[in-house]
Design an enzyme around this catalytic site. Structure first.
Site, PDB file in Angstrom:
ATOM      1  N   CYS A   1       0.744  -1.278   0.106  1.00  0.00           N
ATOM      2  CA  CYS A   1      -0.096   0.060   0.131  1.00  0.00           C
ATOM      3  C   CYS A   1       0.682   1.248   0.008  1.00  0.00           C
ATOM      4  O   CYS A   1       0.441   2.395  -0.300  1.00  0.00           O
ATOM      5  CB  CYS A   1      -0.798   0.038   1.292  1.00  0.00           C
TER       6      CYS A   1
ATOM      7  N   ASN B   1      -0.480  -1.739  -7.234  1.00  0.00           N
ATOM      8  CA  ASN B   1      -0.436  -2.386  -5.983  1.00  0.00           C
ATOM      9  C   ASN B   1      -1.543  -3.672  -6.180  1.00  0.00           C
ATOM     10  O   ASN B   1      -1.419  -4.612  -6.847  1.00  0.00           O
ATOM     11  CB  ASN B   1      -0.082  -2.172  -4.850  1.00  0.00           C
ATOM     12  N   GLU B   2      -2.507  -2.851  -5.768  1.00  0.00           N
ATOM     13  CA  GLU B   2      -3.659  -3.844  -5.270  1.00  0.00           C
ATOM     14  C   GLU B   2      -4.834  -3.060  -5.775  1.00  0.00           C
ATOM     15  O   GLU B   2      -5.991  -2.886  -5.110  1.00  0.00           O
ATOM     16  CB  GLU B   2      -3.622  -4.245  -3.782  1.00  0.00           C
TER      17      GLU B   2
HETATM   18  O1  AHR Z   1       0.962  -6.810   3.046  1.00  0.00           O
HETATM   19  C1  AHR Z   1       0.197  -5.746   3.953  1.00  0.00           C
HETATM   20  C2  AHR Z   1      -0.757  -5.002   2.882  1.00  0.00           C
HETATM   21  O2  AHR Z   1      -1.590  -6.026   2.517  1.00  0.00           O
HETATM   22  C3  AHR Z   1      -0.156  -4.408   1.754  1.00  0.00           C
HETATM   23  O3  AHR Z   1       0.484  -3.482   1.501  1.00  0.00           O
HETATM   24  C4  AHR Z   1      -1.196  -4.606   0.763  1.00  0.00           C
HETATM   25  O4  AHR Z   1      -0.957  -4.483  -0.530  1.00  0.00           O
HETATM   26  C5  AHR Z   1      -2.297  -5.806   1.249  1.00  0.00           C
HETATM   27  O5  AHR Z   1      -3.295  -4.884   1.582  1.00  0.00           O
END
Ligand code: AHR
Length: 653
Positions: free
Chosen positions: A239, A370-371
């Site tokens: 994140c 990232n996500e």
């Molecule tokens: O690994 C912890 C967090 O989990 C990471 O930053 C994120 O990508 C996911 O939500």
């Protein structure tokens, strides 16, 4: 004794051939090798969470070393005994040589004035070890600065004196040697005499950093990574790539060059969890992109940087860069590829050379976001991928599939990723151990011809996702091992995998569980760490089909296996997870093999499946290894209850 402990037994083959044998029959089709396993299959995911970088891997021991935190005296305080004669002021200077931004004015109105730095939950000092101190200083000549390391009791554990500065900023250094071991020491700076001195960029590093590099990385933490043998290193998150708002996103160009000129950034984990506030968490970028690439090189790991795609974290603001303003973000990606790979006669190749690395870093993968999830991600990903594919077809792009498996965001993502012919898709999964056990066959039925899978973040959660009560239990590790047999078996689809998060400071974490716990003096491998290490160190090159028979489906329910052939050593590597609470007899059968001339068995187990490792008992759950003679291509092996076993077999036709 060892043999007894690991419950290993071999019996003559004829004793196994009777109809009354109640054993799991594990058949490895050595004569039917399958997919190639990516040499970079098992890697690590690094993020500056839980004091992973500042206060962790980056070995700087002074917190808020340049007084740039928003509360500029955070981490600094006046020792009680010096209070009557000490005054502190943080001042700002714009362009005067030496200092940048803020600096500290330390004033003594008596015999001495002093200030302490608390370090990152203390400063870890080891008896006999050397620590390098440096500071930028200016002020009236004639005063001296005593530099001490003090135990919580106030006892001085190391001392040095600095003298000889004038009105211009100048760097002064001192060497300190610890008199005894202390995890929570403080750094004390005492101005001797009456007057004032200006201080900036106060720094303390252990001399023993990784590869003895000045101002480098914490040696024991990098060693823990090196021991894992990771095939890739994903960085810098997580994140923090996204930031809670766009202005707080990670920007790689701001993390290279002189450390003092890398601008401080709020760490998104500072205030993310109300139940785990960490108000002193900022990113200084002492571990920046250049250092990440060097670390990859040191570890023999493929670099996998993840860049912001024009979206802030969707769990926070979800702020978006308008599509017509995305170009600078895409340019950052193009420049990063050049920084990593371009020849030295290009601007970014020259920059890399200037920093000390003329040779390219051979980056082959790049993550876009990232996500992320939803239509806004795909609009942005498409723009990145159009440009990057046209300019750099040699780079595989990693695309996001959202934060969870199988939810609406994931179901929205996959068809689009197939349509866009994405190279690699980053899947994330934090779930209870049962989920991992139940999903060990998840990839057996995946579409074989689409994008490849990167299981980029996963970890079994003993209580629940983001619960502060999660523990790194053996049960969690076995669940991950079971799941990983499925990843290995499907190595044609799943190209890479990494547990997350990687590091956590025992006194400063926000998220649990984590692969490796640290305090200011030690690192601690969890049972999950041992599983990751056993997979990475026993990867193999080609998948071998395995079948499990001989017991009822119910009895076999918590048994898992995968196998691979190691082209270099000519060995068969068999992985077996017995997550049952009873020991399980197994018969191993290798088809297409005439002789088995050597065997090595590594077993990790504990009677209590809730067992964890701790700094007091770091090997409560740890693998033990022994050699054995299998006798032939069919032999018996007893799998202890709650165990993960890796069997290596030297074979001949
Ligand atoms: O690994 C912890 C967090 O989990 C990471 O930053 C994120 O990508 C996911 O939500």
């Amino acid at each position: 004794m060892k043999l007894k402990r690991i419950y290993f037994s071999l019996v003559l083959l004829f004793a196994l051939s009777g109809s009354c044998v109640l054993a799991a029959v594990v058949t490895v089709a050595v004569d039917h090798p399958g997919a190639q396993i990516n040499p970079a299959m098992w890697g690590v995911f690094f993020e500056d969470i839980n004091f992973g970088a500042d206060g962790g891997l980056y070995a700087e021991m002074v917190k808020n070393a340049s007084f740039e935190f928003p509360q500029p005296l955070m981490g600094w305080s006046i020792p009680a005994e010096n209070a009557p004669t000490t005054r502190l002021a943080v001042l700002t200077e714009s362009s005067d040589g030496g200092a940048k931004g803020h600096f500290l004015r330390l004033e003594s109105s008596g015999e001495s004035g002093a200030v302490d730095n608390e370090g990152f939950r203390g400063i870890g000092v080891k008896a006999g070890n050397t620590y390098d101190f440096s500071v930028e200083v200016r002020g009236a000549p004639g005063l001296a600065l005593r530099v001490d390391l003090c135990a919580p009791s106030g006892a001085v554990m190391a001392s040095a004196r600095i003298k000889g500065w004038g009105s211009a900023w100048t760097e002064r250094k001192a060497v300190l040697v610890g008199s005894h071991t202390e995890p929570r020491a403080r750094l004390r700076l005492t101005l001797e005499g009456t007057g004032s001195a200006d201080l900036d960029h106060v720094s303390l590093f252990p001399r023993k950093t990784w590869k003895q590099r000045p101002a480098g990385l914490r040696a024991d933490m990098v060693q823990a990574l090196a021991d894992l043998g990771p095939g890739f290193l994903r960085f810098p998150g997580g994140c923090i790539v996204e930031g809670s708002r766009l202005e707080l996103r990670y920007q790689w160009k701001k993390t290279i060059g002189p450390v003092e000129s890398r601008p401080l950034l709020f760490n998104r984990w500072n205030a993310e969890f109300k139940h785990r506030p960490t108000p002193d968490y900022y990113q200084t970028f002492g571990l920046g992109f250049y250092e990440y690439f060097i670390l990859c090189e040191d570890l023999g790991a493929e670099p996998l940087p993840i860049l912001n795609c024009g979206m802030a974290c969707q769990f926070n603001s979800g702020e978006l860069v308008p599509l017509n303003q995305l170009d600078p973000y895409i340019q950052d990606a193009l420049d990063l590829i050049d920084f990593a790979n371009a020849p030295v006669d290009t601007p970014w190749g020259a920059r890399r050379a200037e920093l000390g690395h003329p040779a390219p870093f051979h980056m082959k993968m790049l993550g876009v976001g990232n996500e992320q999830w939803g239509p806004q991600y795909f609009e942005r990903y498409t723009k990145f991928s159009e440009t990057l594919r046209a300019r750099h077809p040699e780079i595989s792009l990693v695309a996001a599939a959202g934060p969870e498996l199988d939810d609406e965001r994931y179901k929205y993502a996959w068809p689009r990723l197939r349509q866009l012919k994405a190279d690699i898709v980053d899947e994330h999964c934090y779930a209870k151990p049962e989920w991992f056990f139940d999903n060990a066959h998840r990839y057996d039925s995946y579409e074989r011809n689409g994008p490849k899978v990167f299981m980029g973040e996963y970890a079994a959660q003993s209580v629940g996702v983001v619960s502060p009560d999660n523990k790194n239990t053996l049960r969690c590790a076995l669940a991950e091992a079971a799941f990983m047999t499925g990843l290995e078996r499907n190595a044609d689809v799943v190209r890479m995998a990494s547990y997350a998060p990687l590091f956590a400071h025992a006194d400063a974490w926000q998220w649990t569980p984590n692969l490796i716990w640290v305090n200011n003096l030690q690192t601690l491998g969890t049972p999950s760490y041992h599983v990751q290490r056993l997979f990475a160190r026993n990867r193999g090159d080609r998948v071998l089909p395995v079948t499990l028979n001989g017991m009822s489906p119910d009895e076999q329910k918590r048994l898992y296996s995968s196998a691979a052939f190691d082209d270099t050593t000519g060995e068969i590597i068999l992985k077996l997870v017995n997550a049952r609470s009873a020991e399980t007899k197994s018969v191993i059968e290798l088809t297409g093999v005439g002789h088995v001339y050597r065997g090595t068995l590594t077993v990790m187990h504990a009677d209590d499946v809730e067992s964890v490792n701790s700094f007091e008992n770091p090997s409560q759950v740890a693998p033990t290894q022994t050699a054995f003679s299998p006798g032939g291509p069919k032999f018996e092996l007893t799998l202890p209850a709650n165990s993960f076993s890796v069997v290596r077999l030297g074979v001949a036709p």
